[in-house]
Motif scaffolding. Structure first.
Motif, PDB file in Angstrom:
ATOM      1  N   SER A   1       4.791 -10.871 -14.998  1.00  0.00           N
ATOM      2  CA  SER A   1       6.070 -10.226 -14.701  1.00  0.00           C
ATOM      3  C   SER A   1       6.460 -10.513 -13.248  1.00  0.00           C
ATOM      4  O   SER A   1       5.613 -10.554 -12.358  1.00  0.00           O
ATOM      5  CB  SER A   1       5.938  -8.711 -14.897  1.00  0.00           C
ATOM      6  OG  SER A   1       6.963  -8.033 -14.195  1.00  0.00           O
ATOM      7  N   ALA A   2       7.763 -10.659 -13.014  1.00  0.00           N
ATOM      8  CA  ALA A   2       8.278 -10.868 -11.653  1.00  0.00           C
ATOM      9  C   ALA A   2       8.055  -9.638 -10.779  1.00  0.00           C
ATOM     10  O   ALA A   2       8.172  -9.689  -9.562  1.00  0.00           O
ATOM     11  CB  ALA A   2       9.767 -11.182 -11.719  1.00  0.00           C
ATOM     12  N   LEU A   3       7.710  -8.515 -11.424  1.00  0.00           N
ATOM     13  CA  LEU A   3       7.518  -7.257 -10.694  1.00  0.00           C
ATOM     14  C   LEU A   3       6.046  -6.888 -10.538  1.00  0.00           C
ATOM     15  O   LEU A   3       5.715  -5.829 -10.010  1.00  0.00           O
ATOM     16  CB  LEU A   3       8.250  -6.120 -11.428  1.00  0.00           C
ATOM     17  CG  LEU A   3       9.774  -6.246 -11.476  1.00  0.00           C
ATOM     18  CD1 LEU A   3      10.362  -5.220 -12.436  1.00  0.00           C
ATOM     19  CD2 LEU A   3      10.375  -6.082 -10.086  1.00  0.00           C
ATOM     20  N   PHE A   4       5.147  -7.759 -11.018  1.00  0.00           N
ATOM     21  CA  PHE A   4       3.718  -7.426 -10.947  1.00  0.00           C
ATOM     22  C   PHE A   4       3.240  -7.442  -9.494  1.00  0.00           C
ATOM     23  O   PHE A   4       3.256  -8.474  -8.832  1.00  0.00           O
ATOM     24  CB  PHE A   4       2.897  -8.417 -11.781  1.00  0.00           C
ATOM     25  CG  PHE A   4       1.408  -8.224 -11.653  1.00  0.00           C
ATOM     26  CD1 PHE A   4       0.844  -6.975 -11.857  1.00  0.00           C
ATOM     27  CD2 PHE A   4       0.574  -9.282 -11.326  1.00  0.00           C
ATOM     28  CE1 PHE A   4      -0.531  -6.781 -11.728  1.00  0.00           C
ATOM     29  CE2 PHE A   4      -0.800  -9.102 -11.201  1.00  0.00           C
ATOM     30  CZ  PHE A   4      -1.343  -7.849 -11.407  1.00  0.00           C
ATOM     31  N   ALA A   5       2.825  -6.264  -9.026  1.00  0.00           N
ATOM     32  CA  ALA A   5       2.361  -6.146  -7.634  1.00  0.00           C
ATOM     33  C   ALA A   5       1.079  -5.327  -7.612  1.00  0.00           C
ATOM     34  O   ALA A   5       1.116  -4.097  -7.512  1.00  0.00           O
ATOM     35  CB  ALA A   5       3.435  -5.486  -6.774  1.00  0.00           C
ATOM     36  N   PRO A   6      -0.074  -5.977  -7.717  1.00  0.00           N
ATOM     37  CA  PRO A   6      -1.330  -5.224  -7.663  1.00  0.00           C
ATOM     38  C   PRO A   6      -1.466  -4.496  -6.323  1.00  0.00           C
ATOM     39  O   PRO A   6      -0.892  -4.935  -5.323  1.00  0.00           O
ATOM     40  CB  PRO A   6      -2.397  -6.314  -7.801  1.00  0.00           C
ATOM     41  CG  PRO A   6      -1.720  -7.611  -7.546  1.00  0.00           C
ATOM     42  CD  PRO A   6      -0.275  -7.420  -7.838  1.00  0.00           C
ATOM     43  N   VAL A   7      -2.201  -3.390  -6.330  1.00  0.00           N
ATOM     44  CA  VAL A   7      -2.425  -2.656  -5.078  1.00  0.00           C
ATOM     45  C   VAL A   7      -3.599  -3.347  -4.384  1.00  0.00           C
ATOM     46  O   VAL A   7      -4.739  -3.219  -4.822  1.00  0.00           O
ATOM     47  CB  VAL A   7      -2.778  -1.176  -5.363  1.00  0.00           C
ATOM     48  CG1 VAL A   7      -2.644  -0.358  -4.101  1.00  0.00           C
ATOM     49  CG2 VAL A   7      -1.896  -0.610  -6.469  1.00  0.00           C
ATOM     50  N   PRO A   8      -3.327  -4.082  -3.307  1.00  0.00           N
ATOM     51  CA  PRO A   8      -4.374  -4.995  -2.811  1.00  0.00           C
ATOM     52  C   PRO A   8      -5.687  -4.332  -2.384  1.00  0.00           C
ATOM     53  O   PRO A   8      -6.750  -4.743  -2.849  1.00  0.00           O
ATOM     54  CB  PRO A   8      -3.714  -5.699  -1.625  1.00  0.00           C
ATOM     55  CG  PRO A   8      -2.259  -5.462  -1.765  1.00  0.00           C
ATOM     56  CD  PRO A   8      -2.086  -4.200  -2.550  1.00  0.00           C
ATOM     57  N   GLU A   9      -5.612  -3.297  -1.506  1.00  0.00           N
ATOM     58  CA  GLU A   9      -6.860  -2.815  -0.895  1.00  0.00           C
ATOM     59  C   GLU A   9      -7.900  -2.340  -1.893  1.00  0.00           C
ATOM     60  O   GLU A   9      -9.002  -2.883  -1.945  1.00  0.00           O
ATOM     61  CB  GLU A   9      -6.554  -1.710   0.115  1.00  0.00           C
ATOM     62  CG  GLU A   9      -6.184  -2.287   1.451  1.00  0.00           C
ATOM     63  CD  GLU A   9      -6.191  -1.236   2.551  1.00  0.00           C
ATOM     64  OE1 GLU A   9      -7.126  -0.425   2.589  1.00  0.00           O
ATOM     65  OE2 GLU A   9      -5.255  -1.252   3.361  1.00  0.00           O
ATOM     66  N   PRO A  10      -7.569  -1.320  -2.706  1.00  0.00           N
ATOM     67  CA  PRO A  10      -8.621  -0.850  -3.629  1.00  0.00           C
ATOM     68  C   PRO A  10      -9.005  -1.898  -4.672  1.00  0.00           C
ATOM     69  O   PRO A  10     -10.155  -1.923  -5.132  1.00  0.00           O
ATOM     70  CB  PRO A  10      -7.997   0.388  -4.288  1.00  0.00           C
ATOM     71  CG  PRO A  10      -6.533   0.271  -4.066  1.00  0.00           C
ATOM     72  CD  PRO A  10      -6.339  -0.543  -2.825  1.00  0.00           C
ATOM     73  N   THR A  11      -8.056  -2.760  -5.034  1.00  0.00           N
ATOM     74  CA  THR A  11      -8.366  -3.770  -6.054  1.00  0.00           C
ATOM     75  C   THR A  11      -9.363  -4.788  -5.493  1.00  0.00           C
ATOM     76  O   THR A  11     -10.354  -5.140  -6.155  1.00  0.00           O
ATOM     77  CB  THR A  11      -7.068  -4.458  -6.518  1.00  0.00           C
ATOM     78  OG1 THR A  11      -6.167  -3.452  -6.981  1.00  0.00           O
ATOM     79  CG2 THR A  11      -7.332  -5.443  -7.644  1.00  0.00           C
ATOM     80  N   LEU A  12      -9.127  -5.229  -4.271  1.00  0.00           N
ATOM     81  CA  LEU A  12     -10.050  -6.194  -3.655  1.00  0.00           C
ATOM     82  C   LEU A  12     -11.417  -5.555  -3.415  1.00  0.00           C
ATOM     83  O   LEU A  12     -12.456  -6.180  -3.667  1.00  0.00           O
ATOM     84  CB  LEU A  12      -9.477  -6.702  -2.325  1.00  0.00           C
ATOM     85  CG  LEU A  12      -8.227  -7.591  -2.443  1.00  0.00           C
ATOM     86  CD1 LEU A  12      -7.625  -7.856  -1.067  1.00  0.00           C
ATOM     87  CD2 LEU A  12      -8.569  -8.910  -3.132  1.00  0.00           C
ATOM     88  N   ARG A  13     -11.387  -4.315  -2.939  1.00  0.00           N
ATOM     89  CA  ARG A  13     -12.645  -3.610  -2.672  1.00  0.00           C
ATOM     90  C   ARG A  13     -13.496  -3.564  -3.959  1.00  0.00           C
ATOM     91  O   ARG A  13     -14.681  -3.879  -3.954  1.00  0.00           O
ATOM     92  CB  ARG A  13     -12.297  -2.188  -2.209  1.00  0.00           C
ATOM     93  CG  ARG A  13     -13.446  -1.402  -1.642  1.00  0.00           C
ATOM     94  CD  ARG A  13     -12.977   0.004  -1.300  1.00  0.00           C
ATOM     95  NE  ARG A  13     -12.251   0.085  -0.043  1.00  0.00           N
ATOM     96  CZ  ARG A  13     -11.072   0.701   0.111  1.00  0.00           C
ATOM     97  NH1 ARG A  13     -10.483   1.287  -0.908  1.00  0.00           N
ATOM     98  NH2 ARG A  13     -10.480   0.740   1.295  1.00  0.00           N
TER      99      ARG A  13
END
Ligand SMILES: [Zn+2]
Ligand SMILES: [Zn+2]
Length: 443
Positions: free
Chosen positions: A415-427
């Motif tokens: 999706s053009a709107l897909f925006a994962p939440v970076p910090e907790p996802t990377l952690r």
């Protein structure tokens, strides 16, 4: 007396285990700012499949800095004009198993609309020469960043594992031909053949901070089919002088629905989708042909073969019933597809136990299989090498809750709107992947 003698080693063990767990957390917190910077850099500079030149060079450079022996430009595509931008980083650390960790490198022709400050502005020309926007709409930037974060921690924790670590960057996952291109380029003879292969994929429908796993078949095979229905065109006012391929195409689309509903066992999942139908130019012309594009999904190979045979039979049968002459029979072309993703049950259950200890029982969930597809399964050489892919939660928990309870929109993969939440996802990604490798290669 007896009690305390038994108790002391237990305390020491618990203390040691917690100290290890804590140190991993501390190392991840220490690295998080630089991981975030890497993520944003990758997110802002996506490259399409078969063109991952700069992305591959960046990942290779980072692995080299960490002390990996890195080989680049691995992959032979069927289209000889495409360069294989696959890369392999090898770190030998004594005797023991060989573990392969995969990340994808490519992005998608999607125009980003997330509005995040690091959103992609990239535009490029696709293979057809048409200008397209490019976005990491499948989160492969999250995967690459977790991959590099994991590689760094494992180089620092070399005293805790023994064996050979292979960090593999795969091109062209979105087009489904990158894994095979690398294998075709002697991947497992030029580099150590792994005893285990693992990968992660982000999942918008799962809360960030969690991981998910699916034993056995987790994703389906995908096969693309082109159908050309040929008729005999003419004037729209004189159907009696034609063989109308539009009507045949309409009947074909409906008749194909009976494959899954009437011919296939309900216990064997399968999907037949007609995703594209094109024919004709204007109101009063019956065209000569109509073109359809289909995707077929299945877990088992025998189901896939049966569905493909049914498609051919139905398409040709409907055309014959309409009186289309034999020399104008439909042409059915099956393209190279993607195999299923089968998570070795023993391996994934072993890793699920590790994830529960690392992330907490409540943050590890068993998930149902899906009919999407992915070419990671090829690295298992048809299940000869235990392989598994696990899901990495990527969305704000409140948004996932709203989506589950009220059906509020939750932008999915691609999706053009897909925006994962970076910090907790990377952690979570780094912790899960590092813990997985440490388990498989523990001393
Ligand atoms: Zn994708
Ligand atoms: Zn993906």
């Amino acid at each position: 007396m007896i009690k305390s003698r038994l108790f002391l080693p237990l305390i020491l063990f618990v203390f040691a285990f917690n100290a290890n767990a804590q140190s991993l957390d501390a190392m991840i917190e220490r690295d998080l700012p630089s991981m975030l910077a890497t993520y944003k850099t990758l997110h802002a500079a996506p490259e399409l499949s078969h063109r991952e030149e700069k992305t591959a060079a960046f990942v290779a450079g980072e692995l080299r800095k960490l002390g990996f022996t890195v080989a680049e430009r691995i992959g032979k595509f069927q289209n000889a004009q495409w360069t294989g931008y696959g890369l392999v980083g090898v770190l030998k650390n004594g005797p023991g198993p060989t573990v392969l960790v995969r990340t994808e490198l490519d992005a998608l022709p999607v125009e980003e609309k997330t509005g995040v400050p690091y959103a992609s502005q990239v535009k490029t020309k696709n293979d057809a020469g048409v200008e397209v926007s490019v976005m990491h709409a499948c989160g492969h930037d999250i995967h690459m960043t977790s991959f590099l974060g994991t590689a760094k921690l494992l180089t620092e924790l070399k005293d805790r594992w023994s064996g050979t670590l292979i960090m593999l960057g795969q091109p062209a996952e979105e087009t489904g031909d990158g894994a095979n291109a690398m294998l075709r380029d002697s991947l497992y003879t030029n580099f150590p053949r792994p005893d285990f292969a693992i990968a992660l994929h982000d999942k918008p429908e799962l809360e960030t901070g969690k991981v998910g796993y699916t034993p056995g078949y987790a994703m389906a095979s995908a096969t693309s089919i082109d159908i050309k229905i040929r008729g005999v065109g003419g004037h729209g006012s004189m159907p009696e002088a034609t063989k109308d391929p539009v009507v045949v195409a309409a009947q074909v689309v409906t008749a194909l629905q009976t494959i899954v509903s009437r011919e296939n066992s309900p216990l064997d999942p399968a999907v037949v989708t007609v995703g594209s139908i094109h024919g004709g130019t204007r109101y009063n012309i019956i065209p000569d042909e109509v073109n359809l594009q289909l995707t077929v999904r299945a877990y088992k190979e025998e189901v896939r073969r049966k569905v493909l045979a049914s498609i051919e039979r139905i398409v040709k049968g409907v055309a014959a019933t309409a009186g289309i002459p034999e020399d104008r029979a439909p042409i059915v072309k099956v393209s190279e597809g993607t195999g299923p993703t089968y998570n070795d049950p023993q391996l994934i259950e072993r890793l699920a136990g590790v994830f529960k200890r690392a992330l907490g029982e409540e943050n590890v969930v068993k998930l149902d299989p899906i009919m999407a597809s992915e070419d990671f399964g090829y690295f298992s050489l048809d299940q000869k090498i235990p392989a598994t892919l696990f899901w990495l939660g990527a969305s704000e928990p409140a948004k996932v809750k709203a989506w589950r309870e009220t059906g509020a929109p939750l932008p999915g993969l691609h999706s053009a709107l897909f925006a994962p939440v970076p910090e907790p996802t990377l952690r979570t990604g780094v912790k899960a992947m590092t813990s997985a490798v440490l388990e498989l290669m523990k001393k």
